[in-house]
Design a protein around this motif. Structure first.
Motif, mmCIF file in Angstrom:
data_model
loop_
_atom_site.group_PDB
_atom_site.id
_atom_site.type_symbol
_atom_site.label_atom_id
_atom_site.label_comp_id
_atom_site.label_asym_id
_atom_site.label_seq_id
_atom_site.Cartn_x
_atom_site.Cartn_y
_atom_site.Cartn_z
ATOM 1 N N ILE A 30 29.084 -17.231 22.930
ATOM 2 C CA ILE A 30 29.792 -17.878 21.823
ATOM 3 C C ILE A 30 30.573 -16.842 21.025
ATOM 4 C CG2 ILE A 30 29.470 -19.100 19.633
ATOM 5 C CD1 ILE A 30 26.996 -20.473 21.008
ATOM 6 N N ALA A 31 29.927 -15.706 20.734
ATOM 7 C CA ALA A 31 30.569 -14.652 19.937
ATOM 8 C C ALA A 31 31.825 -14.122 20.613
ATOM 9 C CB ALA A 31 29.582 -13.510 19.692
ATOM 10 N N GLY A 32 31.880 -14.173 21.931
ATOM 11 C CA GLY A 32 33.043 -13.683 22.659
ATOM 12 C C GLY A 32 34.312 -14.463 22.387
ATOM 13 N N SER A 39 37.636 -8.678 18.903
ATOM 14 C CA SER A 39 38.995 -8.291 18.511
ATOM 15 C C SER A 39 39.995 -8.753 19.581
ATOM 16 C CB SER A 39 39.078 -6.775 18.337
ATOM 17 O OG SER A 39 38.758 -6.115 19.547
ATOM 18 N N ASP A 40 41.225 -8.976 19.154
ATOM 19 C CA ASP A 40 42.323 -9.367 20.042
ATOM 20 C C ASP A 40 42.015 -10.618 20.864
ATOM 21 O OD1 ASP A 40 43.982 -7.200 19.232
ATOM 22 O OD2 ASP A 40 42.862 -5.872 20.569
ATOM 23 N N VAL A 41 41.382 -11.616 20.218
ATOM 24 C CA VAL A 41 41.048 -12.863 20.915
ATOM 25 C C VAL A 41 42.308 -13.520 21.472
ATOM 26 C CG1 VAL A 41 40.071 -15.185 20.636
ATOM 27 C CG2 VAL A 41 38.941 -13.240 19.592
ATOM 28 N N GLY A 42 43.418 -13.382 20.776
ATOM 29 C CA GLY A 42 44.673 -13.975 21.229
ATOM 30 C C GLY A 42 45.182 -13.413 22.548
ATOM 31 N N SER A 43 44.762 -12.218 22.902
ATOM 32 C CA SER A 43 45.201 -11.612 24.161
ATOM 33 C C SER A 43 44.206 -11.857 25.295
ATOM 34 C CB SER A 43 45.395 -10.105 23.981
ATOM 35 O OG SER A 43 44.137 -9.465 23.847
ATOM 36 N N HIS A 49 41.493 -7.540 34.400
ATOM 37 C CA HIS A 49 41.412 -6.363 33.541
ATOM 38 C C HIS A 49 42.502 -6.317 32.474
ATOM 39 C CE1 HIS A 49 44.290 -5.167 36.636
ATOM 40 N NE2 HIS A 49 44.771 -4.310 35.747
ATOM 41 N N GLU A 50 43.454 -7.267 32.510
ATOM 42 C CA GLU A 50 44.527 -7.275 31.513
ATOM 43 C C GLU A 50 44.055 -7.771 30.149
ATOM 44 O OE1 GLU A 50 44.894 -9.166 34.381
ATOM 45 O OE2 GLU A 50 46.048 -7.751 35.573
ATOM 46 N N SER A 51 42.913 -8.429 30.102
ATOM 47 C CA SER A 51 42.392 -8.931 28.835
ATOM 48 C C SER A 51 42.119 -7.764 27.890
ATOM 49 C CB SER A 51 41.095 -9.717 29.060
ATOM 50 O OG SER A 51 40.623 -10.227 27.841
ATOM 51 N N GLU A 52 42.647 -7.854 26.695
ATOM 52 C CA GLU A 52 42.439 -6.790 25.705
ATOM 53 C C GLU A 52 41.384 -7.170 24.668
ATOM 54 O OE1 GLU A 52 46.207 -5.603 24.084
ATOM 55 O OE2 GLU A 52 47.089 -5.389 26.071
ATOM 56 N N HIS A 65 34.214 -14.049 31.579
ATOM 57 C CA HIS A 65 33.079 -13.215 31.159
ATOM 58 C C HIS A 65 32.221 -13.982 30.145
ATOM 59 C CE1 HIS A 65 32.109 -8.642 30.645
ATOM 60 N NE2 HIS A 65 31.005 -9.363 30.605
ATOM 61 N N ASN A 66 32.878 -14.616 29.164
ATOM 62 C CA ASN A 66 32.145 -15.380 28.149
ATOM 63 C C ASN A 66 31.456 -16.601 28.756
ATOM 64 O OD1 ASN A 66 32.863 -13.622 26.077
ATOM 65 N ND2 ASN A 66 34.734 -14.742 25.622
ATOM 66 N N ILE A 67 32.116 -17.257 29.704
ATOM 67 C CA ILE A 67 31.503 -18.418 30.361
ATOM 68 C C ILE A 67 30.260 -17.993 31.140
ATOM 69 C CG2 ILE A 67 31.841 -20.117 32.215
ATOM 70 C CD1 ILE A 67 34.755 -20.403 31.197
ATOM 71 N N VAL A 68 30.327 -16.841 31.796
ATOM 72 C CA VAL A 68 29.157 -16.337 32.518
ATOM 73 C C VAL A 68 28.004 -16.098 31.546
ATOM 74 C CG1 VAL A 68 28.242 -14.371 33.849
ATOM 75 C CG2 VAL A 68 30.450 -15.387 34.457
#
Length: 160
Positions: A30-32, A39-43, A49-52, A65-68
């Motif tokens: 949930i925190a993810g 930070s940088d949830v919009g990206s 690996h492009e997720s910032e 990653h968060n769903i896992v």
């Protein structure tokens, strides 16, 4: 009036460990998705690996990653119901995390193989989680039963 005896059963240590890990994984999942904690949830990308986005500014995360983490959390809560399933959750989950740790060490972090995504902090966290979960899978799985005598007149245990 007579005294009566009743038994109170508790969760086993292995069930408590699975319950704890399940709750933590659920909270992390949930925190993810929460700006400020991440930070940088919009990206944030679905995967890759492009997720910032960085959970706590340290751990690289994506939607996948968060769903896992959410799925691991739900599984931990559900499987904590019995000692056997709690043990399996911790053991298999720990082995999977150890495999993920090795995977993270072996891949090029800038390649498409880094689809989760993983960074160095994730790798070492996965090692710690894997070792802890496997170790905790060996906790006792037997219920401890405590007997209490209750004085019917007062609804509590008699004083000695």
């Amino acid at each position: 009036m007579t005294d009566r005896t009743y038994s109170e059963s508790r969760r086993t240590p292995v069930q408590l460990a699975a319950l704890l890990f399940g709750a933590v994984f659920l909270l992390v999942g949930i925190a993810g998705f929460i700006p400020g904690i991440t930070s940088d949830v919009g990206s944030m990308e679905f995967a890759g690996h492009e997720s910032e986005a960085m959970l706590l500014g340290i751990f690289q995360v994506s939607i996948l990653h968060n769903i896992v983490h959410l799925l691991y959390g739900v599984a931990g809560l559900a499987l904590a119901r019995t000692a056997g399933s709690a043990r399996g959750y911790l053991l298999i989950g720990g082995v999977v995390y150890l495999g993920l740790w090795l995977y993270g060490l072996l891949i090029d972090k800038e390649s498409t193989a880094n689809f989760v995504p993983l960074n160095d902090a994730d790798d070492w966290l996965h090692l710690g989680l894997g070792v802890a979960m496997v170790a905790l899978s060996f906790l006792p799985g037997q219920r401890r039963v405590q007997e209490h005598k209750v004085d019917r007149r007062y609804g509590r245990e008699p004083r000695i």
